[in-house]
Design an enzyme around this catalytic site. Sequence first.
Site, short mmCIF file in Angstrom:
data_model
loop_
_atom_site.label_atom_id
_atom_site.label_comp_id
_atom_site.label_asym_id
_atom_site.label_seq_id
_atom_site.Cartn_x
_atom_site.Cartn_y
_atom_site.Cartn_z
N ASN A 133 37.07 9.81 -11.05
CA ASN A 133 37.62 11.13 -10.50
C ASN A 133 39.05 10.79 -9.83
O ASN A 133 39.28 9.52 -9.35
CB ASN A 133 36.84 11.65 -9.33
CG ASN A 133 36.46 10.60 -8.39
OD1 ASN A 133 36.19 9.33 -8.56
ND2 ASN A 133 35.92 11.09 -7.25
N GLU A 156 33.68 13.03 -14.99
CA GLU A 156 33.22 13.58 -16.36
C GLU A 156 34.38 14.16 -17.23
O GLU A 156 34.62 13.95 -18.38
CB GLU A 156 32.24 14.66 -15.94
CG GLU A 156 31.10 14.28 -15.45
CD GLU A 156 31.11 14.34 -13.99
OE1 GLU A 156 32.09 14.06 -13.30
OE2 GLU A 156 30.17 14.48 -13.19
N CYS A 216 29.21 18.58 -11.67
CA CYS A 216 29.31 19.84 -11.24
C CYS A 216 29.49 20.97 -12.01
O CYS A 216 29.18 20.68 -13.04
CB CYS A 216 30.56 19.90 -10.11
SG CYS A 216 32.06 19.83 -11.21
N CYS A 238 32.10 20.75 -14.59
CA CYS A 238 31.87 19.92 -15.78
C CYS A 238 30.85 20.12 -16.77
O CYS A 238 31.05 19.72 -17.91
CB CYS A 238 31.77 18.61 -15.03
SG CYS A 238 33.38 17.67 -14.20
N1 THU Z 1 33.05 14.45 -8.39
C1 THU Z 1 33.04 14.02 -9.59
O1 THU Z 1 34.05 13.01 -10.22
N2 THU Z 1 32.03 14.15 -10.36
C2 THU Z 1 30.95 15.09 -10.03
O2 THU Z 1 30.15 14.95 -10.88
C3 THU Z 1 30.74 15.48 -8.60
C4 THU Z 1 32.05 15.42 -7.97
C5 THU Z 1 34.32 14.15 -7.56
C6 THU Z 1 35.13 15.17 -7.13
C7 THU Z 1 35.73 14.66 -5.88
O3 THU Z 1 36.67 13.77 -6.25
C8 THU Z 1 34.69 13.77 -5.31
O4 THU Z 1 33.68 13.56 -6.47
C9 THU Z 1 33.83 14.52 -4.26
O5 THU Z 1 33.57 15.83 -4.47
#
Ligand code: THU
Length: 132
Positions: free
Chosen positions: A43, A56, A89, A92
């Site tokens: 992320n 993702e 989420c 994604c």
């Molecule tokens: N995040 C992801 O990278 N993938 C997920 O499936 C859920 C959330 C990240 C986004 C943000 O940088 C952090 O997690 C908190 O929401």
Amino acid sequence: MYDQNMLLDQALIARCNAYAPYSKFKVGAAILLTNGKYITGCNIENSSYGLTNCAERTALFKLISEGYTKSDVVAMCITGDTEDVIYPCGACLQVMSELLRDDTPILLTNTSRRMKELKVSELLPYQFELKD
Ligand code: THU
């Protein structure tokens, strides 16, 4: 089949690169290709919060930008420091449903190596599709 532990190792390594100064919540992703290579993602947050890219989507956009398609994908793994395994989420899931085959195994994990495998179609049984 594929080596779930090796795929998780790649996602855990990718998670170390997460740029998450705002949430402090690091996420890693890894995609195993039929040629044995891995595409990874993490992320990447932004001070304009809505511009954040999840791990993702980072991995999936790298997959496409490097010239691969859904037919090159064996499995994808996601990992984060959650008590249960991490679930993608909604945004994604929509991107996964377009860029991966419905039957692609998604290895949902956490940093304690808990694992649960679901297909893309099990995570998102219905998705928005443009029809012409
Ligand atoms: N995040 C992801 O990278 N993938 C997920 O499936 C859920 C959330 C990240 C986004 C943000 O940088 C952090 O997690 C908190 O929401």
